[in-house]
Each structure stands twice: as C-alpha cells, then as structure tokens.
Design a protein around this motif. Structure first.
Motif, PDB file in Angstrom:
ATOM      1  N   GLN A  15       0.739  -0.944  -0.211  1.00  0.00           N
ATOM      2  CA  GLN A  15      -0.222  -0.087  -0.037  1.00  0.00           C
ATOM      3  C   GLN A  15       0.921   1.246   0.027  1.00  0.00           C
ATOM      4  N   LEU A  16       1.044   2.485  -0.978  1.00  0.00           N
ATOM      5  CA  LEU A  16       1.139   3.523  -1.197  1.00  0.00           C
ATOM      6  C   LEU A  16       0.521   4.753  -1.383  1.00  0.00           C
ATOM      7  N   GLY A  17       0.376   5.574  -1.466  1.00  0.00           N
ATOM      8  CA  GLY A  17       0.178   6.488  -1.654  1.00  0.00           C
ATOM      9  C   GLY A  17      -1.432   6.532  -1.674  1.00  0.00           C
ATOM     10  N   ASP A  18      -2.279   6.259  -2.995  1.00  0.00           N
ATOM     11  CA  ASP A  18      -3.366   6.100  -2.976  1.00  0.00           C
ATOM     12  C   ASP A  18      -3.998   4.301  -3.693  1.00  0.00           C
ATOM     13  N   LEU A  19      -2.581   3.924  -3.955  1.00  0.00           N
ATOM     14  CA  LEU A  19      -2.851   2.474  -4.663  1.00  0.00           C
ATOM     15  C   LEU A  19      -2.257   1.604  -3.383  1.00  0.00           C
ATOM     16  N   PHE A  20      -3.165   0.673  -4.247  1.00  0.00           N
ATOM     17  CA  PHE A  20      -3.105  -1.088  -3.678  1.00  0.00           C
ATOM     18  C   PHE A  20      -2.806  -1.967  -4.563  1.00  0.00           C
ATOM     19  N   PHE A  21      -1.324  -2.519  -4.579  1.00  0.00           N
ATOM     20  CA  PHE A  21      -0.764  -3.462  -5.240  1.00  0.00           C
ATOM     21  C   PHE A  21      -0.569  -5.036  -4.915  1.00  0.00           C
ATOM     22  N   PRO A  48       4.816  -1.958   3.275  1.00  0.00           N
ATOM     23  CA  PRO A  48       5.893  -2.294   3.148  1.00  0.00           C
ATOM     24  C   PRO A  48       4.560  -3.846   2.583  1.00  0.00           C
ATOM     25  N   LEU A  49       5.798  -4.338   1.720  1.00  0.00           N
ATOM     26  CA  LEU A  49       4.688  -5.904   1.502  1.00  0.00           C
ATOM     27  C   LEU A  49       4.563  -6.923   2.367  1.00  0.00           C
ATOM     28  N   LYS A  50       3.533  -7.488   1.828  1.00  0.00           N
ATOM     29  CA  LYS A  50       3.322  -8.778   3.049  1.00  0.00           C
ATOM     30  C   LYS A  50       2.299  -8.843   2.964  1.00  0.00           C
ATOM     31  N   LEU A  51       2.702 -10.669   3.385  1.00  0.00           N
ATOM     32  CA  LEU A  51       1.243 -11.616   3.283  1.00  0.00           C
ATOM     33  C   LEU A  51       0.513 -11.835   3.319  1.00  0.00           C
ATOM     34  N   ILE A  52      -0.803 -11.339   2.686  1.00  0.00           N
ATOM     35  CA  ILE A  52      -2.113 -11.724   2.947  1.00  0.00           C
ATOM     36  C   ILE A  52      -2.952 -12.496   2.636  1.00  0.00           C
ATOM     37  N   ASN A  53      -4.072 -13.215   3.603  1.00  0.00           N
ATOM     38  CA  ASN A  53      -5.001 -14.635   3.213  1.00  0.00           C
ATOM     39  C   ASN A  53      -5.311 -14.611   1.863  1.00  0.00           C
TER      40      ASN A  53
END
Length: 261
Positions: free
Chosen positions: A21-27, A53-58
C-alpha cells in the motif's frame, strides 16, 4: 525511513498473495512457479496516503480480479518492485501565486507522485502504476501547440526545513531566477520529470535533480537546466532510477516552450 524501492521478490511463497500500500495505491502480487499474477486498486483521493511495505495476505479482497499474468524464463533473475518518476511532464501549480522581484531568485520545493514498477531482474518494466491517479492537463499556447501532461497543486514551500516528506512522492528543488526588470509572476510551471532521475536518502526520502528556470518577463525568454544531483543540503544520495528519456536537450526545449502555458 522505510523505503519502497528495489524490493527483491525472491522470498515470495508460491500461490500466496502479497500486498503493498503506497499513496492511494493497493498493489497485489502472487508468485506461481515462473509466473507472477498482479492486480491493483485505489483508495479515495480524500483518504490519508498509505505506506505499508510488502506483506503476506490471506486472499485478494472480494470482487478483485487478476489484471496481469506475467511469465518469466525459467532461468530469469529474481524480479523486483521499485519506484520511478512520472512518464510525462507535470504542470506544477503553486497553491498561491509566486512573485519575484527583478534581478532576484527564489528556491521552491515541490513534490510529485511516484510510479510503482514491477520489473524483471534485468530491469525491464513489466507493470507499473501511479501511486496517485494523476490528473491530465493540456499545457500550451493554444489547442494545437502544446503537450499533454499531468497536473498537481502544491504548497511549494521556500524554506528547506519546512519541506514535508512522503514515501509516495518525490521532491524537486526549483530555482527561479528573474532576469528581467519587471516583477515576475508565476502561477504554474512545466516540470519535465521524464528526463530527471530519482534519488533516495534515508533521512529525507525521494528527490530528483534540482531544476533551474531563468526567466525574463520583459521578453519572455526562458531557459531550463537541471543540476547534476538533488540539493547539497541532503548530503549523500543514492540514485534509484535513471531518467526515462535520455534526450534532455530537446525535452528541456519543450519545457521552455510550455513553461508559462
């Protein structure tokens, strides 16, 4: 200060989604053998900027679909997530008109949104998204002579200690010189970000090379040149991304033609 450039994706687990998540962006990105699947979304523009920062999601959020499936060679180097400046010039609009006395100079600090890039191990850009959805604008003397660019409003402080740092934006120091005998009034500037490099410093975040505008309001003559690096006050800096466009001479000439809109 956490950084969001040159993130090595070698540690990604197969068949699991990861999110930045950065700024308004979900990548979102997932590794599937030699392939990488990705997608994205944006929050509302009125929300505070994100910096996760980069993280693991379900799993992907409900309703989201994969937008890209990128297939790499079996022997390809590990891909990266990194940052870059905009792919077009920005029309920078100070929140208040700037007035400069004859034969004097002023330095303003402006910030512009960064682009998040998914790159192959050899540096080829495979996917990229702006961290903030840019607003397009036409800059030129009329509807046929000009250029399509992005547009942003900025507080444009003139004191270095008042500069605000955001993880999704790059700062540029603009030196404005009034070469004429009349008061110079500026309400917008064309900033050719696509011919500038992106730099990083742990204490002050992301910057570009400084840019000098020498303007004569009596004649309209303008020259635009870039420095070799960001402001000296930053100390040591590391270059993160080279300019998208190498032909600085013609691009600065375009910026001179468009500077006053």
């Amino acid at each position: 200060m956490a950084c969001f450039h040159d993130i090595n994706l070698g540690a990604l687990l197969d068949h699991y989604w990861y999110e930045i998540q950065l700024g308004d962006l979900f990548f979102f990105i997932m590794k599937k053998g030699d392939a990488y699947w990705s997608t994205n979304a944006y929050q509302g523009a009125i929300e505070p900027p994100m910096k996760q920062p980069l993280k693991l999601i379900n799993a992907l959020p409900n309703g989201m679909e994969v937008k890209e499936k990128i297939y790499l060679r079996e022997d390809a180097d590990t891909p990266l997530v990194s940052l870059q400046l905009a792919d077009k010039p920005y029309q920078v609009n100070p929140a208040a008109e700037v007035k400069i006395e004859p034969k004097s100079r002023l330095v303003l600090y402006v910030s512009t949104p960064l682009w998040l890039q998914f790159k192959s191990g050899d540096g080829k850009v495979l996917v990229e998204y702006p961290t903030v959805v840019p607003r397009l604008s036409w800059v030129g003397t009329n509807t046929t002579e000009g250029s399509l660019c992005y547009s942003t409003k900025t507080s444009a402080p003139s004191i270095f200690s008042e500069v605000k740092h955001y993880k999704h934006r790059a700062l540029t120091a603009l030196e404005l010189i009034n070469d004429g005998d009349k008061l110079l009034t500026i309400d917008r500037l064309s900033l050719p970000l696509n011919i500038l490099g992106l730099y990083y410093t742990a204490n002050s975040g992301y910057w570009t090379e400084s840019v000098r505008y020498r303007i004569n309001p009596d004649t309209g003559d303008t020259t635009v040149v870039s420095a070799q690096r960001p402001p000296e006050e930053l100390g040591d800096v590391t270059i993160i991304a080279k300019a998208r466009t190498a032909n600085k001479t013609s691009r600065f000439r375009t910026a001179m033609n468009l500077i006053m809109g």
